[in-house]
Design an enzyme around this catalytic site. Structure first.
Site, short mmCIF file in Angstrom:
data_model
loop_
_atom_site.label_atom_id
_atom_site.label_comp_id
_atom_site.label_asym_id
_atom_site.label_seq_id
_atom_site.Cartn_x
_atom_site.Cartn_y
_atom_site.Cartn_z
N SER A 38 -15.91 81.84 -6.98
CA SER A 38 -17.06 82.14 -7.85
C SER A 38 -18.24 82.63 -7.02
O SER A 38 -19.04 83.45 -7.48
CB SER A 38 -17.42 80.93 -8.72
OG SER A 38 -17.67 79.80 -7.94
N TYR A 90 -18.04 68.37 -3.84
CA TYR A 90 -18.08 68.12 -2.42
C TYR A 90 -19.49 67.78 -1.98
O TYR A 90 -20.47 68.17 -2.61
CB TYR A 90 -17.45 69.24 -1.60
CG TYR A 90 -18.26 70.50 -1.32
CD1 TYR A 90 -18.35 71.52 -2.23
CD2 TYR A 90 -18.88 70.66 -0.09
CE1 TYR A 90 -19.03 72.69 -1.94
CE2 TYR A 90 -19.57 71.83 0.21
CZ TYR A 90 -19.64 72.84 -0.73
OH TYR A 90 -20.31 73.99 -0.43
N ARG A 107 -12.05 66.42 -4.42
CA ARG A 107 -11.51 67.41 -5.34
C ARG A 107 -10.05 67.15 -5.70
O ARG A 107 -9.44 67.99 -6.38
CB ARG A 107 -11.70 68.81 -4.74
CG ARG A 107 -11.00 69.04 -3.42
CD ARG A 107 -11.56 70.24 -2.65
NE ARG A 107 -11.51 71.50 -3.35
CZ ARG A 107 -11.86 72.67 -2.79
NH1 ARG A 107 -12.27 72.72 -1.53
NH2 ARG A 107 -11.81 73.77 -3.48
N ASN A 167 -9.62 82.11 4.43
CA ASN A 167 -10.46 80.94 4.16
C ASN A 167 -9.79 79.61 4.53
O ASN A 167 -9.66 78.71 3.69
CB ASN A 167 -10.80 80.90 2.65
CG ASN A 167 -12.22 81.36 2.37
OD1 ASN A 167 -13.03 81.51 3.28
ND2 ASN A 167 -12.54 81.57 1.10
N GLY A 230 -18.40 85.96 12.87
CA GLY A 230 -19.63 85.19 13.05
C GLY A 230 -20.73 86.04 13.64
O GLY A 230 -20.99 87.16 13.18
N ASP A 260 -18.60 84.28 1.82
CA ASP A 260 -18.35 84.70 0.44
C ASP A 260 -19.34 85.79 0.02
O ASP A 260 -18.96 86.72 -0.71
CB ASP A 260 -18.45 83.49 -0.50
CG ASP A 260 -17.42 82.42 -0.17
OD1 ASP A 260 -16.37 82.77 0.41
OD2 ASP A 260 -17.68 81.25 -0.47
O1 LIG Z 1 -14.88 74.90 1.11
C1 LIG Z 1 -14.55 75.19 -0.03
O2 LIG Z 1 -13.53 74.77 -0.49
C2 LIG Z 1 -15.35 76.04 -0.94
O3 LIG Z 1 -14.80 76.69 -1.79
C3 LIG Z 1 -16.80 76.11 -0.96
C4 LIG Z 1 -17.45 76.67 0.24
O4 LIG Z 1 -18.75 76.19 0.14
C5 LIG Z 1 -17.44 78.15 0.31
O5 LIG Z 1 -16.17 78.71 0.37
C6 LIG Z 1 -18.34 78.69 1.42
O6 LIG Z 1 -17.67 79.35 2.44
P1 LIG Z 1 -18.38 80.35 3.47
O7 LIG Z 1 -18.85 81.52 2.66
O8 LIG Z 1 -17.31 80.73 4.42
O9 LIG Z 1 -19.51 79.61 4.09
#
Ligand SMILES: O=C(O)C(=O)C[C@H](O)[C@H](O)COP(=O)(O)O
Length: 318
Positions: A38, A90, A107, A167, A230, A260
């Protein structure tokens, strides 16, 4: 109504103590929503791309909090409501050197973990220009692993471009489980996004970033591979060419959601038929802006992104 970008995954309640407070002793928690897929939809929507988010939520004030927030940013939620299921959450304790940022998930058994394609508005995936999900979704349950594969297959058969961010979340599964699951999905993915460190840890590839991108493109026949690095920026391999993009300078108040924001902005430009190098720059500028804002969401405007791209500095706009 059809959406140009459709995403699928879990959105959680995000609870965080004020900066400098520990979860153990905090007396207040900031109450927001967050989820990789999202977050991507919000970034794309805010940059002018019509976006929808598919998921399953509890029919409760907590579930409705998620859809209300997404609608605020122009994302249309397509949700299967479940009377009995849980809302995932979380906790995040923001770090300050030398103390790292810590995420605690709550979760397990969230509503989305039982989502099957026949419960979801699969037709919007078929009508979309692009479909996005990430490696977090198949990590959440065996059912979601199957559903993720089926939705990617549906998208592929319909000619919808499929995008997937590796991810990797070490608190959800091991590198080898992630590798097995993600590699089985890769044949259905057109655009792969992955952090350089995840490519090394999960996919066990070696070499510099352009080599990693070339190997992935060759091994899995991706149309586009984006490697995020990064502080070292990002690069994309597309049509045999590698495009490099440095980061834009930023004064970080909240780093969570940077990746994201990058992906949402990147996809919004690809969907608008802009070249990969433009999409990369847009992604990097949006990611830099996101870091100046609290919460996971890239609450930005196209004008702000354009200004960063033009090299506009901070200061007072009046
Ligand atoms: O960890 C999870 O399961 C999530 O879905 C929520 C995370 O807050 C986002 O995915 C942020 O990720 P970045 O954009 O890489 O900082």
């Amino acid at each position: 109504m059809t959406a140009e970008l459709v995403t699928f995954g879990e959105t959680m309640i995000r609870l965080s103590p004020p900066a400098g407070e520990r979860i153990e002793t905090a007396r207040s928690l900031e109450f927001r929503t967050a989820g990789a897929e999202s977050n991507v939809a919000v970034a794309a929507s805010r940059l002018g791309c019509s976006a929808a988010w598919l998921s399953k939520l509890p029919d409760s004030p907590l579930g409705r909090r998620v859809t209300t927030e997404l609608r605020t940013h122009g994302v249309e939620p397509y949700v299967r409501w479940d009377d009995d299921a849980r809302q995932g959450a979380y906790y995040i304790e923001q770090g300050r050197a030398p103390r790292p940022t810590n995420v605690i998930y709550d979760r397990a058994d969230a509503a989305v973990t039982t989502a099957r394609p026949d419960e979801l508005a699969v037709d919007i995936v078929e009508d979309a220009a692009a479909f996005y999900t990430s490696g977090i979704t198949p990590a959440l349950s065996e059912t979601l692993r199957e559903t993720t594969g089926e939705l990617l297959q549906t998208a592929t058969e319909a000619g919808t471009t499929t995008a997937f961010d590796l991810n990797y979340r070490s608190k959800l599964w091991s590198p080898s489980d992630a590798r097995d699951a993600c590699e089985s999905l890769f044949p259905k993915v057109d655009v792969l996004v992955a952090a350089e460190r995840d490519i090394r840890t999960v996919l066990e590839l070696d070499g510099d970033a352009p080599t990693l991108a070339s190997e992935l493109a060759g091994d899995f026949d991706f149309e586009t591979v984006v490697v995020t690095r990064g502080e070292d920026g990002a690069l994309a391999r597309h049509g045999g060419t590698v495009y490099e993009q440095p980061v834009f300078e930023t004064d970080t108040v909240d780093a969570i959601g940077t990746g994201d924001a990058f992906v949402g902005a990147f996809l919004s430009r690809l969907i608008a038929d802009e070249p990969v190098e433009t999409a990369l720059a847009y992604g990097a500028a949006t990611a830099a802006l996101k870091r100046t804002v609290h919460g996971d969401l890239a609450v930005v405007t196209p004008d702000e992104v354009e200004r960063v791209l033009r090299g506009g500095d901070a200061g007072i706009d009046r």
